[in-house]
Design a protein around this motif. Structure first.
Motif, PDB file in Angstrom:
ATOM      1  N   ASP A 127      -8.921 -11.178  -5.697  1.00  0.00           N
ATOM      2  CA  ASP A 127      -7.939 -12.237  -5.949  1.00  0.00           C
ATOM      3  C   ASP A 127      -7.095 -11.964  -7.194  1.00  0.00           C
ATOM      4  N   LYS A 128      -6.827 -10.679  -7.450  1.00  0.00           N
ATOM      5  CA  LYS A 128      -6.055 -10.318  -8.638  1.00  0.00           C
ATOM      6  C   LYS A 128      -4.647  -9.860  -8.291  1.00  0.00           C
ATOM      7  N   GLY A 129      -4.167 -10.251  -7.114  1.00  0.00           N
ATOM      8  CA  GLY A 129      -2.810  -9.895  -6.699  1.00  0.00           C
ATOM      9  C   GLY A 129      -2.791  -8.652  -5.849  1.00  0.00           C
ATOM     10  N   GLY A 130      -2.320  -8.778  -4.601  1.00  0.00           N
ATOM     11  CA  GLY A 130      -2.310  -7.662  -3.683  1.00  0.00           C
ATOM     12  C   GLY A 130      -3.550  -7.662  -2.804  1.00  0.00           C
ATOM     13  N   VAL A 131      -3.606  -6.695  -1.898  1.00  0.00           N
ATOM     14  CA  VAL A 131      -4.733  -6.548  -0.973  1.00  0.00           C
ATOM     15  C   VAL A 131      -5.482  -5.266  -1.322  1.00  0.00           C
ATOM     16  N   LYS A 132      -6.698  -5.421  -1.799  1.00  0.00           N
ATOM     17  CA  LYS A 132      -7.498  -4.266  -2.170  1.00  0.00           C
ATOM     18  C   LYS A 132      -8.141  -3.649  -0.930  1.00  0.00           C
ATOM     19  N   VAL A 133      -8.084  -2.333  -0.843  1.00  0.00           N
ATOM     20  CA  VAL A 133      -8.615  -1.615   0.311  1.00  0.00           C
ATOM     21  C   VAL A 133     -10.093  -1.317   0.087  1.00  0.00           C
ATOM     22  N   ASP A 134     -10.928  -1.848   0.987  1.00  0.00           N
ATOM     23  CA  ASP A 134     -12.376  -1.666   0.868  1.00  0.00           C
ATOM     24  C   ASP A 134     -12.879  -0.521   1.733  1.00  0.00           C
ATOM     25  N   GLY A 135     -12.067  -0.086   2.675  1.00  0.00           N
ATOM     26  CA  GLY A 135     -12.443   1.030   3.539  1.00  0.00           C
ATOM     27  C   GLY A 135     -11.242   1.495   4.339  1.00  0.00           C
ATOM     28  N   VAL A 136     -11.211   2.792   4.679  1.00  0.00           N
ATOM     29  CA  VAL A 136     -10.101   3.377   5.431  1.00  0.00           C
ATOM     30  C   VAL A 136     -10.674   4.116   6.643  1.00  0.00           C
ATOM     31  N   THR A 137     -10.138   3.819   7.823  1.00  0.00           N
ATOM     32  CA  THR A 137     -10.618   4.440   9.051  1.00  0.00           C
ATOM     33  C   THR A 137      -9.910   5.775   9.287  1.00  0.00           C
ATOM     34  N   LYS A 138     -10.699   6.800   9.559  1.00  0.00           N
ATOM     35  CA  LYS A 138     -10.125   8.135   9.786  1.00  0.00           C
ATOM     36  C   LYS A 138      -9.206   8.144  10.998  1.00  0.00           C
ATOM     37  N   GLY A 139      -8.097   8.849  10.862  1.00  0.00           N
ATOM     38  CA  GLY A 139      -7.181   9.040  11.970  1.00  0.00           C
ATOM     39  C   GLY A 139      -6.186   7.920  12.193  1.00  0.00           C
ATOM     40  N   ARG A 140      -6.285   6.843  11.433  1.00  0.00           N
ATOM     41  CA  ARG A 140      -5.381   5.719  11.591  1.00  0.00           C
ATOM     42  C   ARG A 140      -4.210   5.836  10.606  1.00  0.00           C
TER      43      ARG A 140
END
Length: 408
Positions: A338-351
């Motif tokens: 909740d500190k501004g923006g969307v934090k990425v917690d995981g990234v799916t390979k190939g997407r």
């Protein structure tokens, strides 16, 4: 002797029917209570949500599970953000955690979320003008919670000492963005290295023979594909598979810790996220089928060496199994950020996100011309794009701001 054998066979059939009927009655009892108006939709942080947690705690205690929350209790509390701007509030949420100790160095985690949408005030109701209407959530997810209780009871009372311990978790905050399972995975009360796999049950109460069961997490271990087909055939369960380890439910949080996961889901329906998701629509016999399949695969796990873990690549629906967006990025947002923006917690390979160079820990500030101050703005922005379109994404990585090209 023939007469004795005959009566023994008849007695066996009668006992089987009695056990089956009792199992149906137990599921009805749990779901009818959890999905009653008294609990007012089990919204996270509400009195109804607390009552549901107390019910789950009482069941775990009655079954004889060890308390495995915080400070020697069954409860693990955590802060949760709920509501939509400008009506955002912070509440105290609770996971309910019980442990069956079989003296093993390996543990199977079995989970289900018990929260739902309360009175339609959490931003994800699909009913028009739903504010103030109780969303009972019989299928979503009183059905999975009832299954969690009954599996805990089965393994605690079956007089067989399995080669695994069992950790049973009722998650809260799932409807707010998997908050409870993420909190547990980041603050586990057992060593996650001892976990062999995680099995998640979400919406398992509407099984239909023509439609079947969706089994998610299929690609996260080769074990599932080697063992599940024959089990399902033997038990007469029709199924479809989803290879993804990430998805719109709590197994995602464990997959992101590099653990094999399995997700049981009987599918969306017209009552999904509406006040009409009531207990009278549950297929209790069908839910028993799902639970028997779960028992079958657990028996296979118990007989086998440690499961292999596979990081799943290139699933076009990863993380968006229930969305209607034309495009996906293939990220798991940190819903608690909740500190501004969307934090990425995981990234799916190939997407698209991974191909563009997005990394776990990045914060998405802007997609195209759309600012993304929170997850809701991110979802609105995502709904504006088309397949094949390329946009600029403004990203904060550490103290640096960078621009990445995202092609959907």
């Amino acid at each position: 002797m023939k007469r004795i054998a005959y009566y023994a066979a008849v007695l066996g059939i009668v006992c089987t029917h009695l056990v089956h009927a009792q199992s149906v009655d137990n599921l009805k009892k749990h779901i009818s209570y959890l999905a009653s108006d008294k609990l007012e939709g089990r919204g996270t942080g509400t009195e109804g949500g607390k009552t549901a947690a107390a019910y789950l705690e009482k069941q775990f205690k009655k079954i004889g599970l060890k308390p495995y929350g915080d400070k020697g209790s069954y409860l693990q509390e955590f802060p949760a953000k709920k509501g939509l701007p400008p009506n955002v509030s912070y509440v105290q949420a609770t996971n309910v955690v019980g442990f069956l100790d079989n003296g093993s160095d390996k543990t199977i985690v079995i989970g289900a979320h018990y929260d739902h949408l309360g009175k339609g005030d959490q931003g994800s109701s699909l009913e028009a003008n739903s504010a103030g209407l109780i969303h009972n959530g019989a299928d979503d997810n009183a059905s999975g919670t009832a299954g969690l209780i009954e599996l805990a009871k089965f393994y605690a009372k079956n007089k067989i000492k399995e080669k695994h311990n069992f950790l049973f978790i009722g998650f809260s905050g799932e409807e707010l963005g998997l908050i409870g399972s993420k909190y547990y995975a980041d603050n586990a009360t057992i060593d996650l290295k001892s976990v062999n796999c995680m099995i998640n049950m979400d919406m398992i109460g509407r099984y239909r023979d023509d439609k079947g069961l969706t089994i998610g997490g299929w690609g996260t271990s080769s074990f599932w594909g080697k063992n599940m087909p024959q089990l399902a055939l033997n038990q007469g369960v029709k199924y479809n598979v989803d290879s993804a380890g990430v998805g719109p439910s709590d197994h995602t949080s464990f997959y992101l810790k590099n653990l094999p996961v399995l997700f049981f889901f009987t599918g969306a329906h017209q009552e999904y996220h509406k006040p009409s998701d009531d207990a009278n629509l549950i297929n209790y016999e069908g839910e028993l089928k799902v639970l028997e399949l779960a028992k079958g695969i657990i028996e296979k796990i118990d007989e086998s060496p440690k499961l292999d873990f596979i990081q799943v690549a290139n699933n076009p629906h990863a993380g968006n199994a229930r969305s209607s967006f034309k495009v996906t990025m293939g990220i798991i947002p940190d819903y608690a950020f909740d500190k501004g923006g969307v934090k990425v917690d995981g990234v799916t390979k190939g997407r698209p996100a991974e191909k563009a160079g997005l990394q776990t820990g990045d914060v998405i500030l802007k997609l195209g011309d759309n600012t993304t101050n929170d997850v809701q703005e991110y979802m609105k922005a995502l709904g504006k794009f088309e397949k094949g379109q390329t946009i600029d994404a403004e990203i904060k990585r550490g103290a640096e701001k960078i621009i990445l090209k995202i092609t959907f």
